[in-house]
Motif scaffolding. Structure first.
Motif, PDB file in Angstrom:
ATOM      1  N   GLU A   1       0.834  -1.210   0.000  1.00  0.00           N
ATOM      2  CA  GLU A   1       0.000   0.000   0.000  1.00  0.00           C
ATOM      3  C   GLU A   1       0.868   1.259   0.000  1.00  0.00           C
ATOM      4  OE1 GLU A   1      -3.427   2.135   2.795  1.00  0.00           O
ATOM      5  OE2 GLU A   1      -2.734   0.121   3.279  1.00  0.00           O
ATOM      6  N   MET A   2       1.888   1.282   0.857  1.00  0.00           N
ATOM      7  CA  MET A   2       2.772   2.455   0.915  1.00  0.00           C
ATOM      8  C   MET A   2       3.541   2.630  -0.396  1.00  0.00           C
ATOM      9  SD  MET A   2       4.179   2.466   4.839  1.00  0.00           S
ATOM     10  CE  MET A   2       4.195   0.715   5.177  1.00  0.00           C
ATOM     11  N   GLU A   3       4.024   1.521  -0.959  1.00  0.00           N
ATOM     12  CA  GLU A   3       4.757   1.606  -2.223  1.00  0.00           C
ATOM     13  C   GLU A   3       3.867   2.184  -3.322  1.00  0.00           C
ATOM     14  OE1 GLU A   3       7.716  -2.188  -1.277  1.00  0.00           O
ATOM     15  OE2 GLU A   3       6.103  -2.430  -2.753  1.00  0.00           O
ATOM     16  N   ASN A   4       2.622   1.737  -3.384  1.00  0.00           N
ATOM     17  CA  ASN A   4       1.702   2.252  -4.408  1.00  0.00           C
ATOM     18  C   ASN A   4       1.355   3.722  -4.171  1.00  0.00           C
ATOM     19  OD1 ASN A   4       1.589  -0.125  -5.908  1.00  0.00           O
ATOM     20  ND2 ASN A   4      -0.053  -0.960  -4.634  1.00  0.00           N
ATOM     21  N   LEU A   5       1.202   4.117  -2.921  1.00  0.00           N
ATOM     22  CA  LEU A   5       0.917   5.527  -2.633  1.00  0.00           C
ATOM     23  C   LEU A   5       2.107   6.417  -2.988  1.00  0.00           C
ATOM     24  CD1 LEU A   5      -1.021   5.161   0.756  1.00  0.00           C
ATOM     25  CD2 LEU A   5      -1.949   5.970  -1.433  1.00  0.00           C
ATOM     26  N   ILE A   6       3.311   5.938  -2.743  1.00  0.00           N
ATOM     27  CA  ILE A   6       4.508   6.709  -3.110  1.00  0.00           C
ATOM     28  C   ILE A   6       4.599   6.835  -4.631  1.00  0.00           C
ATOM     29  CG2 ILE A   6       7.039   6.679  -3.104  1.00  0.00           C
ATOM     30  CD1 ILE A   6       6.802   5.344  -0.261  1.00  0.00           C
ATOM     31  N   LYS A   7       4.326   5.751  -5.346  1.00  0.00           N
ATOM     32  CA  LYS A   7       4.330   5.805  -6.818  1.00  0.00           C
ATOM     33  C   LYS A   7       3.262   6.763  -7.327  1.00  0.00           C
ATOM     34  CE  LYS A   7       4.888   1.084  -7.224  1.00  0.00           C
ATOM     35  NZ  LYS A   7       4.717  -0.173  -7.945  1.00  0.00           N
ATOM     36  N   ALA A   8       2.135   6.831  -6.616  1.00  0.00           N
ATOM     37  CA  ALA A   8       1.059   7.744  -7.006  1.00  0.00           C
ATOM     38  C   ALA A   8       1.477   9.205  -6.859  1.00  0.00           C
ATOM     39  CB  ALA A   8      -0.183   7.467  -6.172  1.00  0.00           C
ATOM     40  N   LYS A   9       2.483   9.449  -6.047  1.00  0.00           N
ATOM     41  CA  LYS A   9       3.000  10.815  -5.882  1.00  0.00           C
ATOM     42  C   LYS A   9       3.882  11.223  -7.064  1.00  0.00           C
ATOM     43  CE  LYS A   9       1.471  11.889  -1.730  1.00  0.00           C
ATOM     44  NZ  LYS A   9       0.627  13.039  -1.482  1.00  0.00           N
ATOM     45  N   GLY A  10       4.101  10.298  -8.005  1.00  0.00           N
ATOM     46  CA  GLY A  10       4.859  10.646  -9.204  1.00  0.00           C
ATOM     47  C   GLY A  10       6.230  10.003  -9.303  1.00  0.00           C
ATOM     48  N   PHE A  11       6.592   9.188  -8.359  1.00  0.00           N
ATOM     49  CA  PHE A  11       7.887   8.510  -8.415  1.00  0.00           C
ATOM     50  C   PHE A  11       7.773   7.247  -9.272  1.00  0.00           C
ATOM     51  CE2 PHE A  11       7.955  10.888  -4.413  1.00  0.00           C
ATOM     52  CZ  PHE A  11       9.132  11.608  -4.576  1.00  0.00           C
TER      53      PHE A  11
ATOM     54  N   SER B   1      10.246   1.051  13.076  1.00  0.00           N
ATOM     55  CA  SER B   1      10.748   1.977  12.069  1.00  0.00           C
ATOM     56  C   SER B   1      10.384   1.494  10.665  1.00  0.00           C
ATOM     57  CB  SER B   1      12.273   2.110  12.183  1.00  0.00           C
ATOM     58  OG  SER B   1      12.896   0.881  11.876  1.00  0.00           O
ATOM     59  N   VAL B   2      10.498   2.415   9.722  1.00  0.00           N
ATOM     60  CA  VAL B   2      10.217   2.103   8.324  1.00  0.00           C
ATOM     61  C   VAL B   2      11.298   2.763   7.474  1.00  0.00           C
ATOM     62  CG1 VAL B   2       8.574   2.375   6.423  1.00  0.00           C
ATOM     63  CG2 VAL B   2       7.726   2.004   8.732  1.00  0.00           C
ATOM     64  N   SER B   3      11.775   2.013   6.482  1.00  0.00           N
ATOM     65  CA  SER B   3      12.728   2.553   5.517  1.00  0.00           C
ATOM     66  C   SER B   3      12.091   2.498   4.142  1.00  0.00           C
ATOM     67  CB  SER B   3      14.015   1.733   5.500  1.00  0.00           C
ATOM     68  OG  SER B   3      14.640   1.763   6.756  1.00  0.00           O
ATOM     69  N   ALA B   4      12.393   3.503   3.324  1.00  0.00           N
ATOM     70  CA  ALA B   4      11.869   3.541   1.961  1.00  0.00           C
ATOM     71  C   ALA B   4      12.993   3.896   1.006  1.00  0.00           C
ATOM     72  CB  ALA B   4      10.745   4.555   1.850  1.00  0.00           C
ATOM     73  N   VAL B   5      12.994   3.222  -0.135  1.00  0.00           N
ATOM     74  CA  VAL B   5      13.920   3.536  -1.211  1.00  0.00           C
ATOM     75  C   VAL B   5      13.055   3.943  -2.399  1.00  0.00           C
ATOM     76  CG1 VAL B   5      15.746   2.684  -2.711  1.00  0.00           C
ATOM     77  CG2 VAL B   5      15.570   1.827  -0.369  1.00  0.00           C
ATOM     78  N   VAL B   6      13.310   5.150  -2.905  1.00  0.00           N
ATOM     79  CA  VAL B   6      12.508   5.698  -3.991  1.00  0.00           C
ATOM     80  C   VAL B   6      13.355   5.735  -5.255  1.00  0.00           C
ATOM     81  CG1 VAL B   6      11.167   7.703  -4.719  1.00  0.00           C
ATOM     82  CG2 VAL B   6      11.254   7.089  -2.313  1.00  0.00           C
ATOM     83  N   LYS B   7      12.747   5.360  -6.377  1.00  0.00           N
ATOM     84  CA  LYS B   7      13.458   5.343  -7.654  1.00  0.00           C
ATOM     85  C   LYS B   7      13.520   6.765  -8.220  1.00  0.00           C
ATOM     86  CE  LYS B   7      13.839   2.809 -11.933  1.00  0.00           C
ATOM     87  NZ  LYS B   7      13.321   1.666 -12.696  1.00  0.00           N
ATOM     88  N   THR B   8      14.644   7.395  -7.974  1.00  0.00           N
ATOM     89  CA  THR B   8      14.920   8.733  -8.486  1.00  0.00           C
ATOM     90  C   THR B   8      16.403   9.006  -8.281  1.00  0.00           C
ATOM     91  OG1 THR B   8      14.262  11.063  -8.394  1.00  0.00           O
ATOM     92  CG2 THR B   8      14.353   9.892  -6.302  1.00  0.00           C
ATOM     93  N   THR B   9      16.927   9.947  -9.029  1.00  0.00           N
ATOM     94  CA  THR B   9      18.356  10.250  -8.895  1.00  0.00           C
ATOM     95  C   THR B   9      18.651  11.016  -7.618  1.00  0.00           C
ATOM     96  OG1 THR B   9      18.029  12.192 -10.289  1.00  0.00           O
ATOM     97  CG2 THR B   9      18.837  10.202 -11.369  1.00  0.00           C
ATOM     98  N   ALA B  10      17.732  11.894  -7.219  1.00  0.00           N
ATOM     99  CA  ALA B  10      17.916  12.675  -5.991  1.00  0.00           C
ATOM    100  C   ALA B  10      16.552  13.074  -5.446  1.00  0.00           C
ATOM    101  CB  ALA B  10      18.738  13.923  -6.277  1.00  0.00           C
TER     102      ALA B  10
ATOM    103  N   VAL C   1      14.232   7.717   4.368  1.00  0.00           N
ATOM    104  CA  VAL C   1      13.908   7.763   2.942  1.00  0.00           C
ATOM    105  C   VAL C   1      15.199   7.981   2.177  1.00  0.00           C
ATOM    106  CG1 VAL C   1      12.594   8.946   1.149  1.00  0.00           C
ATOM    107  CG2 VAL C   1      11.633   8.747   3.434  1.00  0.00           C
ATOM    108  N   SER C   2      15.435   7.146   1.166  1.00  0.00           N
ATOM    109  CA  SER C   2      16.641   7.322   0.344  1.00  0.00           C
ATOM    110  C   SER C   2      16.287   7.173  -1.122  1.00  0.00           C
ATOM    111  CB  SER C   2      17.720   6.296   0.750  1.00  0.00           C
ATOM    112  OG  SER C   2      17.215   4.995   0.646  1.00  0.00           O
ATOM    113  N   ALA C   3      17.179   7.654  -1.969  1.00  0.00           N
ATOM    114  CA  ALA C   3      16.972   7.620  -3.422  1.00  0.00           C
ATOM    115  C   ALA C   3      17.862   6.567  -4.052  1.00  0.00           C
ATOM    116  CB  ALA C   3      17.283   8.991  -4.010  1.00  0.00           C
ATOM    117  N   LYS C   4      17.364   5.930  -5.100  1.00  0.00           N
ATOM    118  CA  LYS C   4      18.136   4.956  -5.860  1.00  0.00           C
ATOM    119  C   LYS C   4      17.712   5.105  -7.312  1.00  0.00           C
ATOM    120  CE  LYS C   4      20.220   0.725  -6.304  1.00  0.00           C
ATOM    121  NZ  LYS C   4      21.588   0.899  -6.631  1.00  0.00           N
ATOM    122  N   PRO C   5      18.645   5.443  -8.185  1.00  0.00           N
ATOM    123  CA  PRO C   5      18.271   5.617  -9.601  1.00  0.00           C
ATOM    124  C   PRO C   5      17.915   4.299 -10.275  1.00  0.00           C
ATOM    125  CG  PRO C   5      20.593   6.165  -9.252  1.00  0.00           C
ATOM    126  CD  PRO C   5      20.009   5.763  -7.938  1.00  0.00           C
TER     127      PRO C   5
END
Length: 180
Positions: free
Chosen positions: A120-130, A141-150, A176-180
């Motif tokens: 659910e969280m992954e889909n909501l983050i993708k809905a934000k445009g990532f 705790s929760v960790s998230a890796v988002v597909k983006t350069t920065a 929250v961290s970024a991963k291209p």
């Protein structure tokens, strides 16, 4: 009378042998006929296929793409969860005490809810445009890796809000961290 019965049995026996041989012969002929028809049909199919089919020549050679980090991680995570679930089901099946059976059932339920919340969280983050996102839920705790350069500060706050709202975790316990 004996002579007549032997004579008629002999005739009946010969007739039975003739009928059986005729049946076998008809089966052999029928099989040979069907085989010949199949061969002729196959040849016809091949000749038609050769006439109809055109060779496919690609305009451009496209290199095969390896699965990205997000796809590989999801596959590995699902594999590990599946193995863990199988193990817990085996424990439930062979449990000696009701307490151990209940603990295994609770673990399966917790794992299922965790998987649902992460998706659910992954889909909501993708809905934000990532492009993609992975979420890892731990106990507190929760960790998230988002597909983006920065990530900008605002984007980190957006992602943290989604996670905090969905998982009920304080923003300071979210990474929250970024991963291209």
């Amino acid at each position: 009378m004996r002579i007549i019965s032997v004579f008629s049995l002999s005739k009946i026996g010969k007739l039975a042998i003739f009928v059986v041989l005729a049946g076998i012969l008809s089966l052999i002929i029928s099989g040979a006929w069907n085989c010949a028809q199949d061969i002729l049909q196959t040849r016809a199919d091949r000749s038609n296929a050769m006439q109809v089919t055109k060779p496919v020549v690609p305009d451009q050679v496209v290199p095969a793409m390896a699965p990205d980090f997000f796809t590989e991680y999801r596959l590995e995570r699902d594999k590990i969860r599946s193995e863990r679930s199988d193990l817990l089901r085996e424990i439930i099946k062979n449990a000696k005490t009701e307490d151990s059976k209940q603990q295994a059932q609770e673990s399966i339920l917790k794992m299922t809810l965790e998987k649902q919340r992460e998706a659910e969280m992954e889909n909501l983050i993708k809905a934000k445009g990532f492009g993609d996102a992975l979420v890892f839920v731990r106990d507190n705790s929760v960790s998230a890796v988002v597909k983006t350069t920065a990530l900008t500060r605002e984007e980190v706050i957006q992602v943290a809000e989604v996670i905090s709202r969905t998982a009920g975790v304080k923003p300071e316990d979210i990474t929250v961290s970024a991963k291209p």
